[in-house]
Each structure stands twice: as structure tokens, then as C-alpha cells.
Design a protein around this motif. Sequence first.
Motif, PDB file in Angstrom:
ATOM      1  N   ALA A   1       1.020  -0.905  -0.069  1.00 54.45           N
ATOM      2  CA  ALA A   1      -0.070   0.167  -0.344  1.00 54.45           C
ATOM      3  C   ALA A   1       0.635   1.478   0.264  1.00 54.45           C
ATOM      4  O   ALA A   1       0.938   1.939  -0.684  1.00 54.45           O
ATOM      5  CB  ALA A   1      -1.286   0.402   1.412  1.00 54.45           C
ATOM      6  N   ALA A   2       1.612   1.335   0.791  1.00 50.99           N
ATOM      7  CA  ALA A   2       2.857   2.463   0.954  1.00 50.99           C
ATOM      8  C   ALA A   2       3.242   2.817  -0.611  1.00 50.99           C
ATOM      9  O   ALA A   2       3.699   3.831  -1.303  1.00 50.99           O
ATOM     10  CB  ALA A   2       3.551   2.706   2.103  1.00 50.99           C
ATOM     11  N   GLN A   3       3.859   1.408  -1.071  1.00 50.66           N
ATOM     12  CA  GLN A   3       4.948   1.369  -2.256  1.00 50.66           C
ATOM     13  C   GLN A   3       3.585   2.131  -3.715  1.00 50.66           C
ATOM     14  O   GLN A   3       4.301   3.197  -4.087  1.00 50.66           O
ATOM     15  CB  GLN A   3       5.919   0.550  -3.019  1.00 50.66           C
ATOM     16  N   LYS A   4       2.575   2.003  -3.563  1.00 49.02           N
ATOM     17  CA  LYS A   4       1.361   2.601  -4.890  1.00 49.02           C
ATOM     18  C   LYS A   4       0.694   3.205  -4.237  1.00 49.02           C
ATOM     19  O   LYS A   4       0.953   4.560  -5.832  1.00 49.02           O
ATOM     20  CB  LYS A   4       0.197   1.759  -4.475  1.00 49.02           C
ATOM     21  N   THR A   5       1.320   4.663  -3.132  1.00 49.22           N
ATOM     22  CA  THR A   5       0.481   5.366  -2.814  1.00 49.22           C
ATOM     23  C   THR A   5       2.062   6.510  -3.265  1.00 49.22           C
ATOM     24  O   THR A   5       1.391   7.532  -3.793  1.00 49.22           O
ATOM     25  CB  THR A   5       0.321   5.752  -1.595  1.00 49.22           C
ATOM     26  N   VAL A   6       3.077   5.921  -3.029  1.00 49.71           N
ATOM     27  CA  VAL A   6       4.118   6.917  -3.548  1.00 49.71           C
ATOM     28  C   VAL A   6       4.323   6.873  -5.051  1.00 49.71           C
ATOM     29  O   VAL A   6       4.768   8.188  -5.658  1.00 49.71           O
ATOM     30  CB  VAL A   6       5.694   6.871  -2.230  1.00 49.71           C
ATOM     31  N   GLU A   7       3.777   5.800  -4.793  1.00 51.03           N
ATOM     32  CA  GLU A   7       4.022   6.129  -7.113  1.00 51.03           C
ATOM     33  C   GLU A   7       3.031   6.853  -7.527  1.00 51.03           C
ATOM     34  O   GLU A   7       3.294   7.780  -8.269  1.00 51.03           O
ATOM     35  CB  GLU A   7       4.173   5.161  -7.640  1.00 51.03           C
ATOM     36  N   ALA A   8       1.629   6.932  -7.034  1.00 48.07           N
ATOM     37  CA  ALA A   8       0.292   7.641  -7.455  1.00 48.07           C
ATOM     38  C   ALA A   8      -0.110   9.116  -6.466  1.00 48.07           C
ATOM     39  O   ALA A   8       0.401   9.660  -7.717  1.00 48.07           O
ATOM     40  CB  ALA A   8      -0.631   6.637  -6.817  1.00 48.07           C
ATOM     41  N   ASN A   9       1.094   9.192  -5.564  1.00 48.97           N
ATOM     42  CA  ASN A   9       0.555  10.700  -5.210  1.00 48.97           C
ATOM     43  C   ASN A   9       2.154  11.387  -5.241  1.00 48.97           C
ATOM     44  O   ASN A   9       1.937  12.266  -5.360  1.00 48.97           O
ATOM     45  CB  ASN A   9       0.056  10.282  -3.726  1.00 48.97           C
ATOM     46  N   LEU A  10       3.393  11.073  -5.359  1.00 40.59           N
ATOM     47  CA  LEU A  10       4.430  11.609  -5.160  1.00 40.59           C
ATOM     48  C   LEU A  10       5.149  11.504  -6.707  1.00 40.59           C
ATOM     49  O   LEU A  10       6.370  12.097  -6.509  1.00 40.59           O
ATOM     50  CB  LEU A  10       5.476  11.377  -3.893  1.00 40.59           C
ATOM     51  N   SER A  11       4.739  10.510  -7.502  1.00 41.22           N
ATOM     52  CA  SER A  11       5.694  10.444  -8.485  1.00 41.22           C
ATOM     53  C   SER A  11       6.757   9.618  -8.590  1.00 41.22           C
ATOM     54  O   SER A  11       7.833  10.359  -9.793  1.00 41.22           O
ATOM     55  CB  SER A  11       5.386  11.596  -9.064  1.00 41.22           C
ATOM     56  N   MET A  12       7.059   9.148  -7.562  1.00 39.84           N
ATOM     57  CA  MET A  12       8.063   8.104  -6.865  1.00 39.84           C
ATOM     58  C   MET A  12       8.179   6.779  -8.381  1.00 39.84           C
ATOM     59  O   MET A  12       6.778   6.568  -8.298  1.00 39.84           O
ATOM     60  CB  MET A  12       8.322   8.166  -5.828  1.00 39.84           C
ATOM     61  N   ARG A  13       9.083   6.364  -8.688  1.00 36.81           N
ATOM     62  CA  ARG A  13       9.232   5.229  -9.781  1.00 36.81           C
ATOM     63  C   ARG A  13      10.172   4.075  -9.174  1.00 36.81           C
ATOM     64  O   ARG A  13      11.125   4.888  -8.843  1.00 36.81           O
ATOM     65  CB  ARG A  13      10.190   5.967 -10.644  1.00 36.81           C
ATOM     66  N   LYS A  14      10.049   3.176  -9.145  1.00 40.01           N
ATOM     67  CA  LYS A  14      10.094   1.903  -8.725  1.00 40.01           C
ATOM     68  C   LYS A  14      11.739   2.185  -9.741  1.00 40.01           C
ATOM     69  O   LYS A  14      11.622   2.262 -10.880  1.00 40.01           O
ATOM     70  CB  LYS A  14       9.566   1.007  -8.817  1.00 40.01           C
ATOM     71  N   GLU A  15      12.371   1.799  -9.049  1.00 40.66           N
ATOM     72  CA  GLU A  15      13.807   1.383 -10.092  1.00 40.66           C
ATOM     73  C   GLU A  15      13.602   0.487 -10.711  1.00 40.66           C
ATOM     74  O   GLU A  15      13.339  -1.037 -10.381  1.00 40.66           O
ATOM     75  CB  GLU A  15      15.293   0.890  -8.966  1.00 40.66           C
ATOM     76  N   THR A  16      14.273   0.371 -12.239  1.00 43.75           N
ATOM     77  CA  THR A  16      13.195  -1.030 -13.447  1.00 43.75           C
ATOM     78  C   THR A  16      14.363  -2.001 -13.614  1.00 43.75           C
ATOM     79  O   THR A  16      14.325  -3.106 -13.941  1.00 43.75           O
ATOM     80  CB  THR A  16      13.558  -0.002 -14.535  1.00 43.75           C
TER      81      THR A  16
END
Length: 126
Positions: free
Chosen positions: A67-82
Amino acid sequence: MAEFGYSGSAKGKGKVYLLKEVKYKIGCTSRPPPHKRLKEICGIRGHHGIVIVETFPAEEMNGAETAAQKTVEANLSMRKETHTATDWFENPSGKTDNEIIECVGPAVNDHNRQEIEKRETEMQLS
């Protein structure tokens, strides 16, 4: 020990942690204190410049971490290292530690509330 995967039991109570190197890592551990996990990650990454920014109590770690990971991706435009299979996030928009904490904390708390409600419902039905 691989950096990916779970540190301790993936299900059940534990801590969701936010680490910072140049990038941020959102992970979870059931082994108190989270500093033990930090030492493992420092050894895997090859240096000790990683710090714990914050930890959050979790009723069910795996779901709270997700949940925390999805939230930072959606709300803060943070991206998982690819290029890795880990939970490290790039911060291209330059969000501060506090902005990230203010996003991760409520996501974990919302998940905790859902888990408690789910358990209470299951208890009432049994």
C-alpha cells in the motif's frame, strides 16, 4: 542473503520502514529492531550511507508495504528502480523526507485499519 524478498515473516505484525540512500527503499521486517535489517542492506549494497528515515507499525506487513509503495508511486510520482527486483524508488520530483513520510504513514495506517476491521468481522462471523 538476497536483498529482495521478506525479512522475517511476511505475514503478520511488524514494521514498514523507509530507508534513504540517494534513492528511497520502502520495505518491511518482523525482526525488531529494524536496524538489524538496515545492517543487512548496507552490507548488500556495499556501503553504510543508508539511513532509516522512519518506521511505521504494521498489522500485516506485506499488504502495508505494498500500500505504501503504490501510494508514493501514485501521489508523489516516485518510480520504482527498473533495473532491480528490490523496493528502491527514484525521487525525480525531489520530494523531501517529510513529504514522503506524510504519504507513507497514512497509507500504512489505512491498511492497518482495514486489517483490524477484517479481523473483527472474521471474529464476529466465527
